[in-house]
Scaffold this active site. Structure first.
Site, PDB file in Angstrom:
ATOM      1  N   THR A 280      -3.812  89.535  -5.056  1.00 30.18           N
ATOM      2  CA  THR A 280      -3.747  88.278  -4.303  1.00 30.18           C
ATOM      3  C   THR A 280      -2.289  87.857  -4.197  1.00 30.18           C
ATOM      4  O   THR A 280      -1.438  88.357  -4.925  1.00 30.18           O
ATOM      5  CB  THR A 280      -4.461  87.139  -5.049  1.00 30.18           C
ATOM      6  N   ASP A 281      -2.032  86.900  -3.338  1.00 30.19           N
ATOM      7  CA  ASP A 281      -0.729  86.245  -3.411  1.00 30.19           C
ATOM      8  C   ASP A 281      -0.782  85.244  -4.575  1.00 30.19           C
ATOM      9  O   ASP A 281      -1.842  84.982  -5.158  1.00 30.19           O
ATOM     10  CB  ASP A 281      -0.362  85.567  -2.084  1.00 30.19           C
ATOM     11  N   TYR A 282       0.343  84.724  -4.868  1.00 25.20           N
ATOM     12  CA  TYR A 282       0.612  83.846  -6.022  1.00 25.20           C
ATOM     13  C   TYR A 282      -0.386  82.675  -6.124  1.00 25.20           C
ATOM     14  O   TYR A 282      -0.348  81.765  -5.291  1.00 25.20           O
ATOM     15  CB  TYR A 282       2.017  83.308  -5.803  1.00 25.20           C
TER      16      TYR A 282
END
Ligand code: NOJ
Length: 738
Positions: A280-282
């Site tokens: 995932t992104d952050y």
């Protein structure tokens, strides 16, 4: 006979490859059988180290998490020594000794910084792009890194969005080729080579279409636009073998990407056959609560894992909740095992199980960083990324290139002697002290000239304190060079702007100096197209130099003095004002295309429809003439090839490189088609006076698009083909697909 031997070798090669991967799978099976559920979830967990910050900091217990086996991967940790010490914890102090995977945003260089991606894309030079990625990987792997969150292949058509700096611009065809070149450069062709990093294609999907250009904002588009414009670069990069994919922060059609079965399971894994792992992104799993898609973090984690996410970046949702979700039967341990397997496979491929420290060689690190090879490439990539936007004659002579005997130069502006901002918004571990500024490079190149440098204005406030000195210096000069634009914080992540004029006091300073009447060259350094209509009307020479990295100064001076003849062309349309956005070349015609004599046509009443500078545009110190556009036939069948040839002549006095572009228009479709669609380009190197005839090949494959049933088809009918030096400056011909 030769053929039989070849087939035999191929067979043996494949056999050993299968045997190898069988062995790896057996090793993973064995390991999995020993792992507790908590340790498995640890492999699905990625935390930032305390070294660097690329998002909100939620926890600082990463070392303890590594030690307990609850965190199997780190990012923002780098250098051979630092990562060696962390790896040692994982290998020697955890129960199973599984090595860590180290990731980092090596976007346009690790230590030696190359031009920002948007700039480099303007080179239209795929070899150069691949080389930049390769060299960055060479440096980064010597700095202890295994994995880069690159390439960012988000198509972006709204320059208010700060992250436009990180991509390849507005066009899916070019964007796809650039994505492929980067994957090749980052990963090479052998994962076991210690200069190889895993690539990560991001941000899946359509992150670049944030509403109103506001970062992290909603994305809402038709499936057609998604598939025709936004998805192709991700797919191309995945087809090129990218090992990992990062989900985007945004929702698409009401579903946040990190919880989207449609995007991750249906498109990515099933349709495209993606076999790598998805990160995932952050904290984007956690953010599904804010999206109003998940009731709480535990629910968000279940949605993410069930949608196909393998690794949770920084959010700790998997670590905090997945065990309970398994107990409750909300996620299956079998799916967790699959995700762990995908990640371990790459740790194996990188050779980390055999030698977990193979990327932590301090001797190699010293040799590679800022080596001559890196610095030379940074300069070369820099000058090939500079777009000459305007070069008008002053007293009968184009202002550029600047005569080397110019006696007095006033060098004005906050970017003229600036080391920090030219590194761009994703400057990784770029070392400011190594940056060669424009002032330094110009002074070195023209030792006899009197160069007076004055900062003059600020980028982040309107102070006029420096104006007087700048005006004074300009009055005494033969020529004024103004280095103006954006600082690195004014673009990139979380840096959208609603106004794209020169920020701070720079426009006022430019106007004040213009009033003196001296010839001015502006060097615009920014991470996005700025709205520079006033500059275009009033200033004779404009050099768009973006943020070019460590060797920005020498690269710009090469162009200013004509040691390099500018060849770059815009990969993003420059609007006249913010009100024109979104504006891109591949627009639809509408039912009421603009007609000056008819009020009720598609237009603004206060600004023309045309952009300030179109896609594909860029000047040179020479001139090119296009002629003899020929098609080998005017009708082609579905299995036939159309050959489009054109003669390009360098009609000027200096050698140059021209990027010849080919566009098509499908005149009648079962769904409407853009007025132009890039389908090919070719770079030709031409000596002054020389010519070359080049031939493009088109088949029905190039003419495909999604029909009303969302099938990708080529439809019979009439087409136009355009060939030229930009999306506007073209010759055209007609053909029919039978
Ligand atoms: C958030 C950004 O959106 C992404 O591009 C980046 O890779 C991660 N942070 C990690 O720094």
């Amino acid at each position: 006979m030769k053929q039989t031997i070849l087939i035999l070798f191929l067979f043996i090669g494949l056999q050993s490859l299968f045997a190898q991967s069988d062995k790896t799978e057996q090793k993973i099976d064995k390991l999995l059988s020993k792992m507790t559920l908590e340790e498995k979830i640890g492999q699905l967990t990625l935390y930032t180290s305390g070294w660097d910050q690329t998002g909100p900091v939620l926890r600082d217990s990463y070392k303890e998490d590594v030690k307990s086996g609850r965190c199997g991967n780190l990012f923002n940790a780098h250098t051979a020594k630092y990562n060696y010490d962390l790896q040692k914890i994982a290998v020697e102090e955890t129960r199973l000794g599984i090595p860590l995977l180290f990731g980092y945003d090596v976007i346009h260089g690790y230590k030696t910084i190359f031009p920002i991606p948007l700039a480099e894309a303007c080179s239209w030079d795929l070899e150069l792009t691949e080389k930049s990625a390769r060299l960055a990987a060479k440096e980064a792997t010597a700095g202890g890194l295994h994995w880069t969150f690159n390439p960012m292949v988000d198509i972006a058509r709204d320059p208010r969005w700060g992250r436009i700096a990180e991509g390849a611009g507005e066009d899916p065809y070019l964007g796809s080729l650039i994505g492929v070149a980067k994957v090749k450069g980052i990963q090479g062709d052998d994962f076991s080579d210690k200069h190889t990093m895993l690539a990560c294609v991001k941000h899946f999907a359509a992150y670049g279409a944030a509403q109103a250009g506001r970062d992290y904002h909603t994305v809402d588009m038709s499936d057609r636009t998604l598939r025709e414009v936004y998805l192709p670069p991700y797919k191309a990069a995945i087809d090129a073998g990218a090992a990992t994919v990062m989900t985007s922060f945004n929702e698409v059609d009401g579903v946040p990407a990190s919880g989207s079965n449609y995007l991750l399971e249906n498109i990515l894994r099933k349709e495209w056959g993606f076999k790598g792992f998805i990160v995932t992104d952050y904290t984007s799993i956690n953010e599904m609560v804010h999206h109003g898609f998940a009731a709480d973090e535990k629910h968000a984690g279940e949605l993410a894992l069930n949608a196909g996410v393998d690794m949770d970046m920084q959010g700790a949702v998997f670590q905090n909740h997945l065990q309970e979700s398994v107990k409750e039967g909300k996620v299956s341990e079998k799916d967790i095992d699959e995700a762990v397997r995908r990640i371990l496979r790459y740790k194996h491929k990188l050779g980390l199980f055999e030698d977990p420290y193979r990327y932590s060689d301090e001797k190699r690190e010293k040799e590679v960083m800022f080596s001559e090879e890196m610095m030379e490439h940074a300069r070369d990539a820099g000058r090939k990324s500079i777009v000459l936007l305007k070069n008008e004659a002053v007293e009968g002579q184009p202002l550029l290139p600047l005569s080397k005997s110019t006696a007095k130069i006033a060098l004005i502006g906050p970017l003229a002697d600036n080391k920090e901002d030219v590194l761009g918004s994703w400057h990784a571990s770029g070392d400011v002290s190594k940056v060669v500024t424009l002032r330094k490079a110009l002074t070195d190149a023209l030792p006899k000239a009197e160069i007076t440098y004055i900062e003059g204005a600020k980028m982040d406030n309107n102070t006029e304190e420096g104006f007087e000195a700048a005006i004074e210096a300009s009055k005494n000069a033969d020529i004024v060079i103004m280095a103006i634009g954006e600082n690195y914080r004014q673009n990139g992540e979380a840096a959208s702007r609603s106004n794209l004029d020169l920020p701070g006091g720079q426009q006022a300073l430019l106007e004040a100096i213009h009033a003196i009447g001296k010839p001015i060259i502006t060097v615009v350094m920014a991470g996005r197209p700025l709205t520079i209509s006033w500059m275009d009307e009033n200033i004779p020479a404009i050099v768009n130099a973006w943020h070019l990295g460590t060797m920005a100064g020498p690269a710009i001076v090469d162009v200013l003095l004509g040691d390099y003849n500018p060849s770059a062309k815009l990969v993003i349309t420059f609007p006249r004002n913010v009100g024109q956005i979104p504006i891109y070349y591949a627009m639809k015609n509408t039912g009421r295309p603009f007609k000056a004599t008819d009020k009720y046509t598609s237009k603004y009443i206060d600004v023309p429809n045309e952009p300030l500078y179109p896609f594909g545009y860029g000047l040179s110190y020479t001139t090119y003439e296009y002629g003899d556009l020929k098609l080998n036939k005017t009708e082609i069948g579905m299995d036939e090839t159309l050959e489009v040839s054109v003669k390009i002549t360098n009609t000027g006095k200096v050698d140059g490189v021209e990027t010849v572009q080919l566009y098509i228009r499908d005149l009648v479709g079962s769904t409407t088609r853009p007025v132009k669609d890039l389908k090919g380009f070719r770079q030709v190197k031409l000596k002054a006076g020389a010519d070359e005839t080049i031939t493009f090949k088109l088949t029905s494959e190039d003419l495909k698009y999604y029909n009303q049933q969302m099938e990708l088809v080529a439809e019979k009918g009439d087409f136009k083909v355009f060939v030229g030096s930009s999306s506007v400056d073209v010759m055209e011909a007609d053909f029919t697909l039978k």
